[in-house]
Design a protein around this motif. Structure first.
Motif, PDB file in Angstrom:
ATOM      1  N   ASN A 189       8.587   5.562   0.307  1.00  0.00           N
ATOM      2  CA  ASN A 189       8.293   4.601  -0.740  1.00  0.00           C
ATOM      3  C   ASN A 189       7.529   5.218  -1.904  1.00  0.00           C
ATOM      4  O   ASN A 189       6.746   4.558  -2.558  1.00  0.00           O
ATOM      5  N   ASN A 190       7.796   6.497  -2.137  1.00  0.00           N
ATOM      6  CA  ASN A 190       7.247   7.128  -3.315  1.00  0.00           C
ATOM      7  C   ASN A 190       8.153   8.297  -3.702  1.00  0.00           C
ATOM      8  O   ASN A 190       8.817   8.875  -2.848  1.00  0.00           O
ATOM      9  N   ARG A 217      -3.206   2.458  -6.523  1.00  0.00           N
ATOM     10  CA  ARG A 217      -2.813   2.584  -5.125  1.00  0.00           C
ATOM     11  C   ARG A 217      -2.276   3.976  -4.852  1.00  0.00           C
ATOM     12  O   ARG A 217      -1.881   4.687  -5.762  1.00  0.00           O
ATOM     13  N   GLU A 218      -2.228   4.332  -3.584  1.00  0.00           N
ATOM     14  CA  GLU A 218      -1.669   5.618  -3.181  1.00  0.00           C
ATOM     15  C   GLU A 218      -0.161   5.633  -3.488  1.00  0.00           C
ATOM     16  O   GLU A 218       0.349   6.512  -4.148  1.00  0.00           O
ATOM     17  N   ASN A 219       0.550   4.609  -3.012  1.00  0.00           N
ATOM     18  CA  ASN A 219       1.985   4.493  -3.242  1.00  0.00           C
ATOM     19  C   ASN A 219       2.272   3.186  -3.957  1.00  0.00           C
ATOM     20  O   ASN A 219       1.601   2.196  -3.714  1.00  0.00           O
ATOM     21  N   PRO A 220       3.285   3.182  -4.840  1.00  0.00           N
ATOM     22  CA  PRO A 220       3.598   1.905  -5.488  1.00  0.00           C
ATOM     23  C   PRO A 220       4.167   0.911  -4.469  1.00  0.00           C
ATOM     24  O   PRO A 220       4.781   1.313  -3.489  1.00  0.00           O
ATOM     25  N   ILE A 221       3.897  -0.366  -4.712  1.00  0.00           N
ATOM     26  CA  ILE A 221       4.470  -1.397  -3.854  1.00  0.00           C
ATOM     27  C   ILE A 221       5.953  -1.496  -4.143  1.00  0.00           C
ATOM     28  O   ILE A 221       6.352  -1.556  -5.308  1.00  0.00           O
ATOM     29  N   LEU A 222       6.754  -1.468  -3.100  1.00  0.00           N
ATOM     30  CA  LEU A 222       8.182  -1.576  -3.345  1.00  0.00           C
ATOM     31  C   LEU A 222       8.590  -3.038  -3.388  1.00  0.00           C
ATOM     32  O   LEU A 222       8.222  -3.815  -2.521  1.00  0.00           O
ATOM     33  N   LEU A 246      -0.970  -1.185  -9.779  1.00  0.00           N
ATOM     34  CA  LEU A 246       0.053  -0.122  -9.675  1.00  0.00           C
ATOM     35  C   LEU A 246      -0.565   1.270  -9.756  1.00  0.00           C
ATOM     36  O   LEU A 246      -0.230   2.158  -8.996  1.00  0.00           O
ATOM     37  N   MET A 247      -1.486   1.453 -10.702  1.00  0.00           N
ATOM     38  CA  MET A 247      -2.080   2.783 -10.898  1.00  0.00           C
ATOM     39  C   MET A 247      -3.334   2.977 -10.048  1.00  0.00           C
ATOM     40  O   MET A 247      -4.050   3.944 -10.232  1.00  0.00           O
ATOM     41  N   TYR A 298       8.402   2.848 -13.857  1.00  0.00           N
ATOM     42  CA  TYR A 298       7.542   2.145 -12.901  1.00  0.00           C
ATOM     43  C   TYR A 298       7.093   3.092 -11.784  1.00  0.00           C
ATOM     44  O   TYR A 298       5.907   3.172 -11.453  1.00  0.00           O
ATOM     45  N   ILE A 304       0.296   7.731 -11.500  1.00  0.00           N
ATOM     46  CA  ILE A 304      -0.891   7.931 -12.325  1.00  0.00           C
ATOM     47  C   ILE A 304      -2.057   7.246 -11.638  1.00  0.00           C
ATOM     48  O   ILE A 304      -1.930   6.115 -11.178  1.00  0.00           O
ATOM     49  N   LYS A 305      -3.163   7.950 -11.523  1.00  0.00           N
ATOM     50  CA  LYS A 305      -4.311   7.335 -10.864  1.00  0.00           C
ATOM     51  C   LYS A 305      -5.395   7.027 -11.866  1.00  0.00           C
ATOM     52  O   LYS A 305      -5.922   7.932 -12.518  1.00  0.00           O
ATOM     53  N   LEU A 306      -5.720   5.768 -12.020  1.00  0.00           N
ATOM     54  CA  LEU A 306      -6.830   5.385 -12.876  1.00  0.00           C
ATOM     55  C   LEU A 306      -8.141   5.596 -12.119  1.00  0.00           C
ATOM     56  O   LEU A 306      -8.120   6.018 -10.989  1.00  0.00           O
ATOM     57  N   LYS A 353      17.124   1.357  -5.747  1.00  0.00           N
ATOM     58  CA  LYS A 353      16.648   0.121  -5.111  1.00  0.00           C
ATOM     59  C   LYS A 353      15.673  -0.602  -6.067  1.00  0.00           C
ATOM     60  O   LYS A 353      15.731  -1.821  -6.219  1.00  0.00           O
ATOM     61  N   ALA A 388       4.788   5.832 -13.151  1.00  0.00           N
ATOM     62  CA  ALA A 388       3.476   5.258 -13.498  1.00  0.00           C
ATOM     63  C   ALA A 388       2.652   5.033 -12.227  1.00  0.00           C
ATOM     64  O   ALA A 388       1.432   5.182 -12.242  1.00  0.00           O
ATOM     65  N   GLY A 389       3.329   4.718 -11.133  1.00  0.00           N
ATOM     66  CA  GLY A 389       2.647   4.530  -9.856  1.00  0.00           C
ATOM     67  C   GLY A 389       1.958   5.798  -9.379  1.00  0.00           C
ATOM     68  O   GLY A 389       1.114   5.776  -8.486  1.00  0.00           O
ATOM     69  N   SER A 435       3.573  -4.817 -15.475  1.00  0.00           N
ATOM     70  CA  SER A 435       3.272  -3.652 -14.626  1.00  0.00           C
ATOM     71  C   SER A 435       2.582  -2.494 -15.346  1.00  0.00           C
ATOM     72  O   SER A 435       1.680  -1.868 -14.806  1.00  0.00           O
ATOM     73  N   SER A 437       5.597  -7.928  -7.008  1.00  0.00           N
ATOM     74  CA  SER A 437       5.328  -6.487  -7.172  1.00  0.00           C
ATOM     75  C   SER A 437       5.060  -6.083  -8.620  1.00  0.00           C
ATOM     76  O   SER A 437       4.125  -5.346  -8.902  1.00  0.00           O
TER      77      SER A 437
END
Lengths: 181, 310
Positions: free
Chosen positions: B2-3, A80-85, A77-78, B301, B307-309, B25, B304-305, B43, A71
């Motif tokens: 998960n977000n 995707r819609e949701n981060p991978i857990l 990471l930036m 982390y 943020i959309k590039l 988690k 940052a997830g 990451s 992961s």
């Protein structure tokens, strides 16, 4: 509309696993200096099957193994819609000087394998890294990555999904190709 | 889930319970990563983070910096001591100038309550509040609850007393919100002059007797007397405070049970905690520091997830 067809059933998966094990034995002999590493989360199931099959073929071999979580080593990471857990990083071993076999269920773009190699290198410098794959999706690679041991090669276009189901999670072993229109 | 439900970490007040659980988690995984031989992960390689500290800080600043470096982010540091703030620049101007350098995440500590909320409304970057005046200090509360979870398995049902200068403490307020959301019982203890007026609206009970508080709790989170924020005298002398509210070995030995001692640091040894308590097996103060890095990595982390590039 969802179109689904089965490409492998329980019996054919078992035959493939047995063949892959014999190919591994051919190259790694008694696995003295070899480590099998599953890619979390889904490579773990195949890795466990391979390990128990190898153990059935020769119970005297002690084979080191672990599962690597990728992961935090991914490149999207930036994007995707949701981060991978993350899953568990189950690597209580060093790969320094070892021959590593990375194991995953499907080889698609090659990006997961790239991340897995990066993650692996944080546990030492292996002598060599090989790749074992149950389903190789031909023609969809983004990176120059190939597998050394292939269960079955399939031709799938991007709108098709290859789904590998394991008894442990889905109730039965099978591989499906799903197409959404 | 998960977000995160939020785009910034401004305070525990704005988080759902599921957000806190997701952060914990994720922190579990980072804790494993930072015990590996190679502790750096790639990451946040595409991310630039500005650490803006308009107020002094040692451990929070170092902890954020280490977390950012372990995630491979590029970082720029700013501290108001050596900056143009002294030349009369406004907060918004300072930050906008820094953002013009293409910063994605801003970690800010500021003496004014609400500074981070103000920024989040006015600039286009993810904001992490690293302490805003006497308001909130969310990452500290997260790492405190995380350390309790690590010690006891879960936070739910545990009794925690926060002792000391509640009036001036952002740690106390964030702790109260966080522990409550996770199902713990929270009370406070200290001289009445250092209790905020809104205790009743927060529905937090107050002990004025230290021994009574310690007999009640599983965990005592002991705070520092914030002399730098006290504009009038709230108690006669530090010596008297130490005599009435200081925890030493004799106090702990006199209890009918074992309790856990926490402290967000910096400790004033001999005031709120004696050295033999701070360094004893009751104390999990150094675990808190270690967990702080993992918690901050998790927060960075997950934000940052968002943020959309492209």
């Amino acid at each position: 509309m969802i179109e689904e067809r089965q490409i492998l059933n329980k019996e054919s998966i078992q035959i493939i696993i047995e063949r892959l094990c014999h190919q591994l034995i051919e190259n790694h002999n008694n696995f003295e200096n070899t480590v099998l590493v599953g890619i979390q989360p889904r490579g773990r199931y195949l890795s466990n099957r391979i390990l128990s099959q190898l153990n059935m073929i020769n119970p005297l071999n002690i084979i080191e193994s672990g599962n690597v979580d990728i992961s935090f080593y991914r490149d999207d990471l930036m994007r995707r819609e949701n981060p991978i857990l993350p899953e568990e990083m189950d690597m209580n071993l060093s790969v320094e000087g070892k021959r590593v076999v990375l194991i995953d269920d499907v080889l698609y773009t090659g990006r997961s394998v790239r991340s897995a190699i990066d993650a692996l290198m944080t546990f030492g410098r292996p002598t060599s890294v090989e790749l074992l794959i149950l389903i190789d999706r031909r023609f969809s690679r983004h990176l120059p990555i190939q597998s050394d041991y292939v269960g079955r090669t399939v031709n799938a276009i991007d709108s098709e999904k290859v789904i590998v189901e394991w008894k442990e999670v889905a109730g039965k072993d099978r591989v499906l190709m799903r197409k959404e229109e | 889930m998960n977000n995160l439900s939020v785009d910034h970490l401004l305070g525990i007040k704005y988080l759902e319970k599921s957000d806190i659980e997701l952060i914990f988690k994720t922190a579990d995984n980072f804790k494993k990563i930072i015990s590996q031989p190679i502790k750096k992960v790639p990451s946040l390689r595409d991310i630039t983070i500005a650490n803006l500290f308009f107020e002094n800080s040692t451990r929070t600043k170092l902890s954020f910096e280490l977390a950012e470096k372990r995630l491979s982010a590029d970082i720029i540091n700013f501290s108001s001591v050596s900056s143009s703030i002294k030349k009369g620049e406004t907060l918004l101007d300072t930050v906008n100038n820094i953002l013009a350098m293409k910063v994605d995440i801003v970690v800010i500590r500021h003496p004014n309550p609400g500074a981070s909320v103000f920024l989040s409304r006015n600039i286009d970057a993810k904001i992490i509040n690293a302490g805003d005046g006497t308001h909130e200090h969310p990452t500290q509360a997260l790492l405190d609850s995380y350390s309790i979870r690590e010690k006891y398995g879960e936070v739910k049902g545990k009794k925690i007393v926060v002792i000391g200068d509640i009036l001036h403490s952002r740690v106390a307020l964030s702790n109260i919100f966080c522990l409550r959301k996770l199902g713990a019982e929270v009370r406070v203890c200290g001289p009445s002059s250092l209790m905020p007026k809104n205790l009743e609206s927060l529905q937090v009970e107050h002990f004025s007797d230290l021994k009574e508080a310690l007999e009640w709790c599983d965990v005592a989170n002991v705070l520092r007397i914030q002399l730098e924020r006290q504009d009038v005298n709230y108690f006669p002398s530090l010596r008297e405070y130490a005599m009435v509210y200081g925890i030493d070995k004799n106090v702990l030995d006199g209890l009918k049970k074992d309790i856990t001692i926490m402290h967000p640091g910096p400790i004033n040894r001999g005031v709120e905690l004696s050295s033999d308590v701070a360094d004893s097996s009751h104390s999990i103060i150094l675990d808190q520091v270690e967990n702080g890095v993992a918690i901050r990595m998790a927060v960075l982390y997950l934000l940052a997830g968002k943020i959309k590039l492209n």
